[in-house]
Design a protein around this motif. Sequence first.
Motif, PDB file in Angstrom:
ATOM      1  N   GLU A 108       0.811  -1.213   0.000  1.00 29.05           N
ATOM      2  CA  GLU A 108       0.000   0.000   0.000  1.00 29.05           C
ATOM      3  C   GLU A 108       0.847   1.267   0.000  1.00 29.05           C
ATOM      4  O   GLU A 108       0.309   2.371   0.043  1.00 29.05           O
ATOM      5  CB  GLU A 108      -0.915   0.014   1.234  1.00 29.05           C
ATOM      6  CG  GLU A 108      -1.927  -1.128   1.257  1.00 29.05           C
ATOM      7  CD  GLU A 108      -2.832  -1.083   2.475  1.00 29.05           C
ATOM      8  OE1 GLU A 108      -2.479  -0.353   3.445  1.00 29.05           O
ATOM      9  OE2 GLU A 108      -3.877  -1.749   2.455  1.00 29.05           O
ATOM     10  N   THR A 109       2.163   1.123  -0.055  1.00 24.51           N
ATOM     11  CA  THR A 109       3.053   2.278   0.097  1.00 24.51           C
ATOM     12  C   THR A 109       4.044   2.380  -1.047  1.00 24.51           C
ATOM     13  O   THR A 109       4.639   1.383  -1.454  1.00 24.51           O
ATOM     14  CB  THR A 109       3.826   2.180   1.426  1.00 24.51           C
ATOM     15  OG1 THR A 109       2.896   2.148   2.510  1.00 24.51           O
ATOM     16  CG2 THR A 109       4.752   3.362   1.610  1.00 24.51           C
ATOM     17  N   CYS A 134       7.496   4.448  -1.719  1.00 26.65           N
ATOM     18  CA  CYS A 134       8.542   5.200  -1.024  1.00 26.65           C
ATOM     19  C   CYS A 134       9.442   5.853  -2.070  1.00 26.65           C
ATOM     20  O   CYS A 134       9.959   5.159  -2.959  1.00 26.65           O
ATOM     21  CB  CYS A 134       9.350   4.261  -0.133  1.00 26.65           C
ATOM     22  SG  CYS A 134      10.579   5.101   0.869  1.00 26.65           S
ATOM     23  N   GLY A 194      -3.428   4.043  -1.292  1.00 26.53           N
ATOM     24  CA  GLY A 194      -2.035   3.911  -0.874  1.00 26.53           C
ATOM     25  C   GLY A 194      -1.468   5.177  -0.248  1.00 26.53           C
ATOM     26  O   GLY A 194      -2.116   6.222  -0.182  1.00 26.53           O
ATOM     27  N   HIS A 195      -0.232   5.051   0.212  1.00 26.54           N
ATOM     28  CA  HIS A 195       0.476   6.132   0.891  1.00 26.54           C
ATOM     29  C   HIS A 195       1.793   6.406   0.169  1.00 26.54           C
ATOM     30  O   HIS A 195       2.331   5.539  -0.518  1.00 26.54           O
ATOM     31  CB  HIS A 195       0.764   5.750   2.344  1.00 26.54           C
ATOM     32  CG  HIS A 195      -0.385   5.077   3.032  1.00 26.54           C
ATOM     33  ND1 HIS A 195      -1.492   5.767   3.449  1.00 26.54           N
ATOM     34  CD2 HIS A 195      -0.601   3.766   3.336  1.00 26.54           C
ATOM     35  CE1 HIS A 195      -2.347   4.917   3.995  1.00 26.54           C
ATOM     36  NE2 HIS A 195      -1.832   3.699   3.940  1.00 26.54           N
ATOM     37  N   TRP A 215       5.671   7.708   1.016  1.00 21.34           N
ATOM     38  CA  TRP A 215       6.697   8.037   2.002  1.00 21.34           C
ATOM     39  C   TRP A 215       7.850   8.739   1.302  1.00 21.34           C
ATOM     40  O   TRP A 215       8.294   8.315   0.229  1.00 21.34           O
ATOM     41  CB  TRP A 215       7.248   6.784   2.679  1.00 21.34           C
ATOM     42  CG  TRP A 215       6.284   6.010   3.522  1.00 21.34           C
ATOM     43  CD1 TRP A 215       5.000   6.343   3.829  1.00 21.34           C
ATOM     44  CD2 TRP A 215       6.543   4.757   4.177  1.00 21.34           C
ATOM     45  NE1 TRP A 215       4.436   5.373   4.631  1.00 21.34           N
ATOM     46  CE2 TRP A 215       5.359   4.394   4.865  1.00 21.34           C
ATOM     47  CE3 TRP A 215       7.645   3.913   4.255  1.00 21.34           C
ATOM     48  CZ2 TRP A 215       5.251   3.224   5.613  1.00 21.34           C
ATOM     49  CZ3 TRP A 215       7.554   2.741   4.994  1.00 21.34           C
ATOM     50  CH2 TRP A 215       6.369   2.402   5.675  1.00 21.34           C
ATOM     51  N   TYR A 238       8.908   6.011   9.499  1.00 17.16           N
ATOM     52  CA  TYR A 238       7.674   5.620   8.798  1.00 17.16           C
ATOM     53  C   TYR A 238       7.288   4.181   9.145  1.00 17.16           C
ATOM     54  O   TYR A 238       6.120   3.872   9.394  1.00 17.16           O
ATOM     55  CB  TYR A 238       7.885   5.693   7.288  1.00 17.16           C
ATOM     56  CG  TYR A 238       7.696   7.048   6.642  1.00 17.16           C
ATOM     57  CD1 TYR A 238       6.446   7.665   6.592  1.00 17.16           C
ATOM     58  CD2 TYR A 238       8.764   7.689   6.016  1.00 17.16           C
ATOM     59  CE1 TYR A 238       6.271   8.882   5.946  1.00 17.16           C
ATOM     60  CE2 TYR A 238       8.596   8.909   5.373  1.00 17.16           C
ATOM     61  CZ  TYR A 238       7.342   9.496   5.334  1.00 17.16           C
ATOM     62  OH  TYR A 238       7.179  10.705   4.691  1.00 17.16           O
ATOM     63  N   TYR A 239       8.278   3.307   9.124  1.00 18.21           N
ATOM     64  CA  TYR A 239       8.014   1.874   9.308  1.00 18.21           C
ATOM     65  C   TYR A 239       7.444   1.597  10.699  1.00 18.21           C
ATOM     66  O   TYR A 239       6.502   0.810  10.851  1.00 18.21           O
ATOM     67  CB  TYR A 239       9.314   1.087   9.095  1.00 18.21           C
ATOM     68  CG  TYR A 239       9.122  -0.415   9.068  1.00 18.21           C
ATOM     69  CD1 TYR A 239       8.695  -1.057   7.911  1.00 18.21           C
ATOM     70  CD2 TYR A 239       9.390  -1.194  10.197  1.00 18.21           C
ATOM     71  CE1 TYR A 239       8.521  -2.429   7.873  1.00 18.21           C
ATOM     72  CE2 TYR A 239       9.209  -2.561  10.171  1.00 18.21           C
ATOM     73  CZ  TYR A 239       8.784  -3.180   9.002  1.00 18.21           C
ATOM     74  OH  TYR A 239       8.600  -4.538   8.972  1.00 18.21           O
ATOM     75  N   ALA A 263       3.907   2.527  10.725  1.00 16.66           N
ATOM     76  CA  ALA A 263       3.104   1.571   9.962  1.00 16.66           C
ATOM     77  C   ALA A 263       2.851   0.291  10.751  1.00 16.66           C
ATOM     78  O   ALA A 263       1.790  -0.340  10.619  1.00 16.66           O
ATOM     79  CB  ALA A 263       3.795   1.249   8.637  1.00 16.66           C
ATOM     80  N   PRO A 310       4.279  -4.339   7.172  1.00 11.08           N
ATOM     81  CA  PRO A 310       4.185  -3.313   6.123  1.00 11.08           C
ATOM     82  C   PRO A 310       4.964  -3.733   4.882  1.00 11.08           C
ATOM     83  O   PRO A 310       6.109  -4.177   4.983  1.00 11.08           O
ATOM     84  CB  PRO A 310       4.816  -2.083   6.778  1.00 11.08           C
ATOM     85  CG  PRO A 310       4.747  -2.344   8.248  1.00 11.08           C
ATOM     86  CD  PRO A 310       4.891  -3.827   8.405  1.00 11.08           C
ATOM     87  N   VAL A 360       6.276  -2.474   1.029  1.00  7.29           N
ATOM     88  CA  VAL A 360       6.593  -1.187   0.419  1.00  7.29           C
ATOM     89  C   VAL A 360       7.240  -1.378  -0.953  1.00  7.29           C
ATOM     90  O   VAL A 360       8.118  -2.230  -1.118  1.00  7.29           O
ATOM     91  CB  VAL A 360       7.564  -0.381   1.316  1.00  7.29           C
ATOM     92  CG1 VAL A 360       7.843   1.001   0.722  1.00  7.29           C
ATOM     93  CG2 VAL A 360       7.010  -0.255   2.734  1.00  7.29           C
TER      94      VAL A 360
END
Length: 395
Positions: free
Chosen positions: A80-81, A83, A138-139, A141, A256-257, A260, A267, A269
């Motif tokens: 969902e991320t 980076c 999603g996100h 980072w 960030y992790y 999450a 998580p 990524v």
Amino acid sequence: MKYLMIFFLMIPLFLTAQKELHLAENSFQVDSFTERTFEDFVEKVIPESQFIFIGEQHGIQEAGIFTNIIFNWVNPLGFETLCIETDAILAEKLAYIASLERPLEAAKKLNDTFPYAIPFYNSKEDYSLFKNVVDRGGHIWGIDQTFMAQFRLNLDHLIQNTDNVLFKERLLPIKKLAFDSYAQSIAKKSFESMFWTTYDLATHEELMALSTNNEEKDILYHLWKTKEIYGYNAKKEYYQNNNERGKLMKANFTKYYMEALKKTELPRVVFKLGASHATRGLSMTNIYDVSNYASELAIFNHQKSLHFFVAGITGEAMTGNPFAEKPVAAFDNTKRLPKELQVLVSSFSKKYTIVHLAPLRKYAYGETYSEAMKKYIFNFDVMVLVKNAEPLSPL
């Protein structure tokens, strides 16, 4: 003795033939990432991955196209991320813009207000990727340093978001200095004229004392880290420059992790970074970068990391350099490839050549492969070479 001499003369020919055979067995070509051959390959290499690194040649469309395809593939698997190679403030702004009804208009406005504040993600194709990530829930980072031309943007962010009158009043003339410095930099065509060179410790400590919350202090901390990192580069202390940047990226990723982990047990990524930041093991700049850090974390979690190298063989790329005569430059990377691949380039008939590097490791000892080829074999799992790459489209 005659036959013994013939035997030893035949050894290099035999090794070369074996090497070419192994490369042929572990590579294929496609004109599109939507072809079944490529999809079958992705299905084979993806399982048990927690982190997927896409190490790109900056400035080409195909790296973003590839990232979009991979993200779409793995999103249903819990990824969902995305980076990227920005700081957290910029990543937050990019995600917000991507959520708007007309993201390109907002992106152009941001770019017109703060030219060259976004070095690697400032094209129509980039916002297509960001919008896809955001639309899928999603996100984004941002784990890198604040970039030298970005001081104006971050200072403005502090001014727009603080309720501390004294802090805001002190920031206003500093922001003006940052804009004036940028104008001088463009006029002189000098990176050394940008505000990072004149942002001094007394000013930094004064702002830190005036700031009243952790978010403000964190933004200021990153401004000072930027000065420190670029300072090493200016003094030609290149290892220190790269190592400090790598340490910062690891620290930012960890922050960030850990957040999450409060929401999900594992998580997952997708990283889109410059190729040197996407390596397993010792990087191209001789540091153990964030990518190696994450690869070990994946092992700790009984998972794996997957590392792609995506670059053009020939084509054009957006330079991202404010001093370049033209925003787009042609390139030919053929001679920069390992010699094993140089001899094969002329036979590449399709848009993309995919080389599965991981299976070659068991053959990559001794003198079988060149040192340059070994570096790719052990740093990355998959190489994606692009024929006639196209440049990113300006906003």
